[in-house]
Design a protein around this motif. Structure first.
Motif, PDB file in Angstrom:
ATOM      1  N   LYS A  38      34.138  28.356  18.588  1.00 38.30           N
ATOM      2  CA  LYS A  38      34.172  26.791  18.203  1.00 38.30           C
ATOM      3  C   LYS A  38      33.030  25.816  19.166  1.00 38.30           C
ATOM      4  CE  LYS A  38      38.109  27.191  20.466  1.00 38.30           C
ATOM      5  NZ  LYS A  38      37.693  28.514  20.548  1.00 38.30           N
ATOM      6  N   THR A  39      32.531  25.748  20.124  1.00 37.36           N
ATOM      7  CA  THR A  39      31.504  25.637  20.897  1.00 37.36           C
ATOM      8  C   THR A  39      30.296  25.904  19.735  1.00 37.36           C
ATOM      9  OG1 THR A  39      32.428  26.083  23.079  1.00 37.36           O
ATOM     10  CG2 THR A  39      29.827  25.137  23.394  1.00 37.36           C
ATOM     11  N   THR A  40      29.909  27.258  19.554  1.00 46.35           N
ATOM     12  CA  THR A  40      28.123  27.422  19.303  1.00 46.35           C
ATOM     13  C   THR A  40      27.995  26.933  17.728  1.00 46.35           C
ATOM     14  OG1 THR A  40      29.540  30.128  19.590  1.00 46.35           O
ATOM     15  CG2 THR A  40      27.588  29.865  18.240  1.00 46.35           C
ATOM     16  N   ASN A  58      27.085  22.014  26.023  1.00 46.85           N
ATOM     17  CA  ASN A  58      27.263  22.828  26.357  1.00 46.85           C
ATOM     18  C   ASN A  58      29.704  22.665  25.998  1.00 46.85           C
ATOM     19  OD1 ASN A  58      27.972  20.941  28.650  1.00 46.85           O
ATOM     20  ND2 ASN A  58      27.278  22.794  30.016  1.00 46.85           N
ATOM     21  N   SER A  59      29.761  23.588  26.524  1.00 47.83           N
ATOM     22  CA  SER A  59      31.478  23.443  26.705  1.00 47.83           C
ATOM     23  C   SER A  59      31.917  22.441  27.126  1.00 47.83           C
ATOM     24  CB  SER A  59      32.475  24.784  26.435  1.00 47.83           C
ATOM     25  OG  SER A  59      34.015  24.351  26.672  1.00 47.83           O
ATOM     26  N   PRO A  60      33.332  21.343  27.063  1.00 43.79           N
ATOM     27  CA  PRO A  60      33.191  20.390  28.134  1.00 43.79           C
ATOM     28  C   PRO A  60      34.794  20.823  28.211  1.00 43.79           C
ATOM     29  CG  PRO A  60      34.052  19.595  25.546  1.00 43.79           C
ATOM     30  CD  PRO A  60      33.265  21.416  25.756  1.00 43.79           C
ATOM     31  N   MET A  77      34.798  17.326  22.520  1.00 50.77           N
ATOM     32  CA  MET A  77      36.035  16.692  23.458  1.00 50.77           C
ATOM     33  C   MET A  77      36.446  18.614  23.471  1.00 50.77           C
ATOM     34  SD  MET A  77      38.657  13.722  22.711  1.00 50.77           S
ATOM     35  CE  MET A  77      38.051  12.771  21.497  1.00 50.77           C
ATOM     36  N   ASP A  78      37.565  19.256  24.565  1.00 51.74           N
ATOM     37  CA  ASP A  78      37.667  20.434  24.501  1.00 51.74           C
ATOM     38  C   ASP A  78      39.292  19.991  25.157  1.00 51.74           C
ATOM     39  OD1 ASP A  78      38.803  22.989  25.342  1.00 51.74           O
ATOM     40  OD2 ASP A  78      36.721  23.241  25.027  1.00 51.74           O
ATOM     41  N   PHE A  79      40.448  20.285  23.989  1.00 51.72           N
ATOM     42  CA  PHE A  79      41.458  20.361  24.408  1.00 51.72           C
ATOM     43  C   PHE A  79      42.490  21.086  25.465  1.00 51.72           C
ATOM     44  CE2 PHE A  79      42.880  16.708  21.513  1.00 51.72           C
ATOM     45  CZ  PHE A  79      41.579  15.830  22.283  1.00 51.72           C
ATOM     46  N   ILE A 105      36.418  18.199  18.084  1.00 53.16           N
ATOM     47  CA  ILE A 105      37.548  18.372  18.891  1.00 53.16           C
ATOM     48  C   ILE A 105      38.207  20.391  19.284  1.00 53.16           C
ATOM     49  CG2 ILE A 105      39.901  17.979  19.811  1.00 53.16           C
ATOM     50  CD1 ILE A 105      39.266  15.152  17.518  1.00 53.16           C
ATOM     51  N   GLU A 106      37.422  21.020  19.818  1.00 52.33           N
ATOM     52  CA  GLU A 106      37.921  21.735  20.454  1.00 52.33           C
ATOM     53  C   GLU A 106      39.753  22.228  20.856  1.00 52.33           C
ATOM     54  OE1 GLU A 106      35.181  24.713  22.049  1.00 52.33           O
ATOM     55  OE2 GLU A 106      33.625  23.506  22.267  1.00 52.33           O
ATOM     56  N   TRP A 107      39.863  23.098  20.607  1.00 56.06           N
ATOM     57  CA  TRP A 107      40.979  23.716  20.520  1.00 56.06           C
ATOM     58  C   TRP A 107      42.140  22.424  20.185  1.00 56.06           C
ATOM     59  CZ3 TRP A 107      43.108  27.999  22.058  1.00 56.06           C
ATOM     60  CH2 TRP A 107      42.393  28.626  22.553  1.00 56.06           C
TER      61      TRP A 107
END
Ligand SMILES: Nc1ncnc2c1ncn2[C@@H]1O[C@H](COP(=O)(O)OP(=O)(O)OP(=O)(O)O)[C@@H](O)[C@H]1O
Ligand SMILES: [Mg+2]
Length: 155
Positions: A38-40, A58-60, A77-79, A105-107
């Motif tokens: 996902k971050t990639t 980078n991954s937040p 965003m990363d939930f 939005i990740e997760w």
């Protein structure tokens, strides 16, 4: 629509192409296992959307929200650490889902009920060390042509 990415390079290409197609107000929901990519994919989308390479995306995970400037404002965003959509409202994040930027939005699964119907949903799954399945779908027909174009990219 499902495609198989057999290398990191292919996933990056899909991401850059997707980023170059994004428009103000687009929301891209990224789901899938830990380490699926996902971050990639977000990093490549950001590149395609004109975020400078030196502005490291980078991954937040620990920040929940990172903001970048590309052709559009980009919100990553990363939930992962959220419990439910109640947390999204408590943190005031829902406004980003209906703004003029590009929101990634990740997760997103943590708060699936607040995702707009117009969102593009991208699900990544691990096949082996270098291969991933990438599935793309949206309830909004506006994404159809773009999804088909992306599928053609991957071959
Ligand atoms: N075909 C591929 N597509 C995407 N990533 C790949 C591929 N092959 C290998 N990788 C590697 O898989 C890893 C994916 O990690 P990444 O941090 O992007 O996952 P994530 O889904 O964001 O994880 P998390 O759930 O922890 O946020 C990276 O190290 C990347 O280089
Ligand atoms: Mg991640």
């Amino acid at each position: 629509m499902r495609l198989i990415s057999r290398s990191l390079a292919t996933t990056l290409k899909v991401g850059r192409n997707l980023g170059s197609m994004c428009e103000p107000g687009d929301v891209v929901c990224l789901g899938g296992d830990l380490g699926a990519g996902k971050t990639t994919l977000v990093q490549a989308i950001a590149q395609g959307a004109g975020v400078d390479e030196d502005e490291y995306v980078n991954s937040p995970t620990f920040a929940i929200l990172h903001e970048y400037r590309g052709i559009l404002p980009l919100y990553h965003m990363d939930f992962y650490r959220l419990g439910s959509s109640e947390d999204v409202f408590a943190l005031g994040l829902e406004e980003y889902l209906y703004g003029d930027g590009l929101t990634l939005i990740e997760w997103y699964e943590r708060a699936e009920d607040v995702m707009p119907e117009s969102a593009l949903v991208v699900l990544l799954s691990y096949i082996d060390e270098t291969s991933r399945e990438i599935s793309l779908h949206s309830d909004d027909p506006r994404w159809l042509n773009k999804i088909n174009e992306l599928a053609a990219t991957c071959g």
